[in-house]
Design a protein around this motif. Structure first.
Motif, PDB file in Angstrom:
ATOM      1  N   VAL A 194      -0.545 -13.962   0.238  1.00  0.00           N
ATOM      2  CA  VAL A 194      -1.208 -12.968   1.026  1.00  0.00           C
ATOM      3  C   VAL A 194      -0.815 -11.628   0.588  1.00  0.00           C
ATOM      4  O   VAL A 194       0.332 -11.376   0.450  1.00  0.00           O
ATOM      5  CB  VAL A 194      -0.731 -13.022   2.567  1.00  0.00           C
ATOM      6  N   ASN A 195      -1.692 -10.849   0.199  1.00  0.00           N
ATOM      7  CA  ASN A 195      -1.280  -9.309  -0.124  1.00  0.00           C
ATOM      8  C   ASN A 195      -0.416  -9.038  -1.489  1.00  0.00           C
ATOM      9  O   ASN A 195       0.068  -8.033  -1.952  1.00  0.00           O
ATOM     10  CB  ASN A 195      -0.501  -8.436   1.045  1.00  0.00           C
ATOM     11  N   PHE A 196      -0.855 -10.352  -2.246  1.00  0.00           N
ATOM     12  CA  PHE A 196      -0.305 -10.040  -3.662  1.00  0.00           C
ATOM     13  C   PHE A 196      -0.889  -9.237  -4.532  1.00  0.00           C
ATOM     14  O   PHE A 196      -0.550  -8.618  -5.513  1.00  0.00           O
ATOM     15  CB  PHE A 196      -0.113 -11.377  -4.447  1.00  0.00           C
ATOM     16  N   MET A 222      11.727 -12.742 -13.580  1.00  0.00           N
ATOM     17  CA  MET A 222      11.505 -12.068 -12.325  1.00  0.00           C
ATOM     18  C   MET A 222      11.361 -13.191 -11.071  1.00  0.00           C
ATOM     19  O   MET A 222      10.848 -14.068 -10.947  1.00  0.00           O
ATOM     20  CB  MET A 222       9.975 -11.166 -12.380  1.00  0.00           C
ATOM     21  N   HIS A 223      12.063 -12.503  -9.907  1.00  0.00           N
ATOM     22  CA  HIS A 223      12.150 -13.481  -8.768  1.00  0.00           C
ATOM     23  C   HIS A 223      11.417 -12.807  -7.445  1.00  0.00           C
ATOM     24  O   HIS A 223      11.736 -11.625  -7.438  1.00  0.00           O
ATOM     25  CB  HIS A 223      13.600 -13.772  -8.268  1.00  0.00           C
ATOM     26  N   GLU A 251       4.469   1.710 -15.938  1.00  0.00           N
ATOM     27  CA  GLU A 251       4.751   2.542 -14.921  1.00  0.00           C
ATOM     28  C   GLU A 251       5.957   1.926 -13.996  1.00  0.00           C
ATOM     29  O   GLU A 251       6.792   2.690 -13.610  1.00  0.00           O
ATOM     30  CB  GLU A 251       3.390   2.471 -14.118  1.00  0.00           C
ATOM     31  N   LEU A 252       6.288   0.876 -13.975  1.00  0.00           N
ATOM     32  CA  LEU A 252       7.306   0.329 -13.191  1.00  0.00           C
ATOM     33  C   LEU A 252       8.781   0.681 -13.920  1.00  0.00           C
ATOM     34  O   LEU A 252       9.408   1.076 -13.412  1.00  0.00           O
ATOM     35  CB  LEU A 252       7.246  -1.280 -13.048  1.00  0.00           C
ATOM     36  N   LEU A 298       1.704  -7.069 -11.832  1.00  0.00           N
ATOM     37  CA  LEU A 298       2.981  -7.518 -12.710  1.00  0.00           C
ATOM     38  C   LEU A 298       2.664  -9.098 -13.166  1.00  0.00           C
ATOM     39  O   LEU A 298       3.228  -9.300 -14.367  1.00  0.00           O
ATOM     40  CB  LEU A 298       4.214  -7.155 -11.665  1.00  0.00           C
ATOM     41  N   ILE A 299       2.305 -10.043 -12.489  1.00  0.00           N
ATOM     42  CA  ILE A 299       2.141 -11.435 -12.836  1.00  0.00           C
ATOM     43  C   ILE A 299       1.121 -11.265 -13.803  1.00  0.00           C
ATOM     44  O   ILE A 299       1.211 -12.303 -14.654  1.00  0.00           O
ATOM     45  CB  ILE A 299       1.732 -12.141 -11.766  1.00  0.00           C
TER      46      ILE A 299
END
Length: 549
Positions: free
Chosen positions: A72-74, A141-142, A183-184, A206-207
């Motif tokens: 949800v909201n990814f 990444m976690h 950007e990150l 990101l994924i």
């Protein structure tokens, strides 16, 4: 009993853990409570369900219940609220109660709080926490999510209170992998504190193209103190592809390096795979026809350095070795610690003994820094085939354990305590398919005996298994430890695989150095000719300076 000269090279995997000041009660390096002492903080960091782990794909079990997740909201571009450098890592704080994870075999719905990162130093010094068949990715990444409706404290006290989604990050030079990561990483800074996120970046951005149906599942812990054993881990098979220049920004811009915990013992736990995961099995092996990638094809594997020009092992020509006055005596710290070995494990490629973190150290010997010894492992042939990796004057020896080195001898007055080796090798049958806690009191000094540690060779090389990182200073001692042949033969007999060694590699333009006072190598025709190899990984960093050969 018939004895003969058997070289067994003990492989010490060493990471540079430099003593720099730290502001918190725990750290990755530079304070008293570095990873080896985390259990002393009164936390469960010394427990039996710790993370991260090495995922051995040949032992993974498929679970038909590990089906698709619901996220949800990814895809929402406004869920990352801020970016924090907390002095230990970088994390992205998410908007409260907006991002959720469920299904995928999880017991309920979990609300994501943050995503954070683990990394190493540079491309030769990767920093993912989990590994797959021993392969460590550059970063990890976690996405951390306590169970919905639980406070953080309540979640930490529940055996399935926290769900963490782990994504490997792979570095490449494809310009298409710049995107949102550019950007990150623009927000990265070496100042501790919080910066508001002003760009629209979603978790899905990101994924990228990771297949969310392919993942591993096991029960574990947080990977920092207090190491609560409350985590349902999901480790996705596919890595996120990020441009190399952006991966390098994490250590370069934050000043933080090697912010990852070493892998922990599985202690009988099972690792499961979703049905969509590629069939398990070791993609590489030591025998040419036994798998997809035999030694002659290692250089074609993804993320491999095995075709580069500074590879190991090599054939050492004693007469060509150049004396070097800087190669002095080593300083060995806690080599006499009889409780340094935590557990012994069959990796599917070798047998290794894992040591307590921050306990055993090596310095001196022409090295610039102190190195903390993480593990030692073994290479062997068979009863009829010699299996050392390195050669001396074109002679290959029967066996090579990496960390120290072992031979067996026609003499009965061996230089090491044979009873100690009987105790060590008694574990080999116990780890035919699993790891085993190490219950005996045996030190590295016990295994090495009174071997001469002053005379040695030195050259710049690589790891001798994929990915063959060229970040190794090899030290080849001239005198060997003598061990009963029958004890050494327990390795191929009980693991059911032999010829566990890489062929020698071209020296190219490298120079092999020798201690100035060292004598030439023993006559290669002599079955008791010595060979002791100490592997020093110069791949990690000291404070902000990288170690280079």
């Amino acid at each position: 009993m018939h004895l003969y000269s058997l070289v067994s090279l003990l492989f010490l995997s060493l990471g540079a853990l430099v003593k720099c000041a730290a502001a918190s009660d725990w750290c990755y390096s530079g304070c008293y409570h570095s990873p080896g002492q985390w259990a002393d903080l009164g936390h469960p960091c010394g427990g039996k369900r710790q993370s991260p782990i090495d995922i051995v794909t040949a032992e993974v079990k498929t679970d038909p219940h590990l089906l698709n997740f619901t996220f949800v909201n990814f895809s929402s571009p406004r869920v990352i609220k801020s970016i924090v450098n907390d002095g230990q890592t970088v994390k992205c704080v998410l908007e409260n109660n907006e991002v959720e994870v469920s299904e995928g075999g999880l017991n309920g719905t979990y609300s994501a709080l943050e995503l954070h990162f683990r990394w190493g130093d540079d491309e030769h010094h990767p920093g993912s926490e989990h590994t797959v068949d021993g392969h460590r990715y550059p970063m990890e990444m976690h996405v951390v999510s306590p169970k919905k409706g639980f406070s953080v404290q309540n979640a930490a006290n529940d055996s399935e209170g926290i769900a963490i989604l782990a994504f490997f990050i792979n570095a490449n030079d494809n310009e298409e992998t710049l995107g949102p990561w550019s950007e990150l990483t623009a927000y990265l800074t070496n100042d501790n504190g919080t910066v508001a996120m002003n760009h629209n970046i979603s978790i899905d951005d990101l994924i990228g193209n990771v297949d969310p149906t392919k993942f591993y599942r096991y029960m574990g812990s947080l990977t920092i103190p207090d190491c609560s054993e409350s985590v349902v881990w999901t480790v996705f098979q596919d890595p996120i592809n990020v441009h190399t220049s952006l991966v390098e920004r994490f250590p370069a811009k934050t000043g933080l390096t090697d912010v990852h915990r070493t892998t922990q013992a599985l202690n009988g736990r099972s690792v499961f795979a979703s049905p969509a995961v590629s069939p398990p099995g070791h993609s590489w092996c030591h025998e040419e026809e036994a798998c997809q990638y035999g030694p002659s094809l290692w250089h074609t594997m993804p993320h491999s350095y095995c075709g580069a020009e500074r590879q190991s092992p090599v054939d050492i020509e004693a007469q060509a070795a150049v004396p070097d006055e800087s190669l002095g005596a080593f300083s060995f710290t806690n080599f006499d610690d009889k409780n340094a070995i935590m557990y012994i494990v069959n990796t599917g490629h070798s047998v290794k003994c894992v040591l307590k973190d921050d306990t055993v150290e090596v310095s001196g010997g022409g090295l610039q820094y102190n190195y903390s010894t993480l593990q030692f492992h073994f290479h062997w042939g068979s009863r009829d085939t010699n299996g050392s990796e390195h050669k001396v004057d074109s002679k290959r020896y029967p066996m090579e354990p990496k960390a120290g080195d072992i031979t067996s001898s026609e003499q009965t007055n061996a230089t090491s305590d044979m009873e100690v080796w009987r105790k060590l090798t008694s574990y080999v049958s116990a780890v035919e398919n699993i790891s085993s806690d190490f219950m005996d009191e045996i030190s590295i000094d016990d295994l090495l005996g009174d071997v001469n540690r002053v005379e040695y060779y030195r050259y710049a090389g690589s790891l001798t298994t994929p990915s063959c990182n060229e970040a190794v200073a090899w030290t080849v001692f001239k005198e060997s430890v003598k061990v009963d042949k029958d004890l050494m033969m327990l390795f191929p007999a009980n693991t059911n695989y032999s010829s566990v060694f890489r062929p020698t590699q071209p020296l190219h333009d490298r120079i092999v150095y020798t201690t100035a006072a060292a004598s030439n190598a023993a006559d290669p025709a002599d079955p008791a000719a010595p060979l002791l190899l100490l592997l020093l990984l110069t791949c990690l960093c000291a404070c902000s300076r990288s170690v280079r050969l």
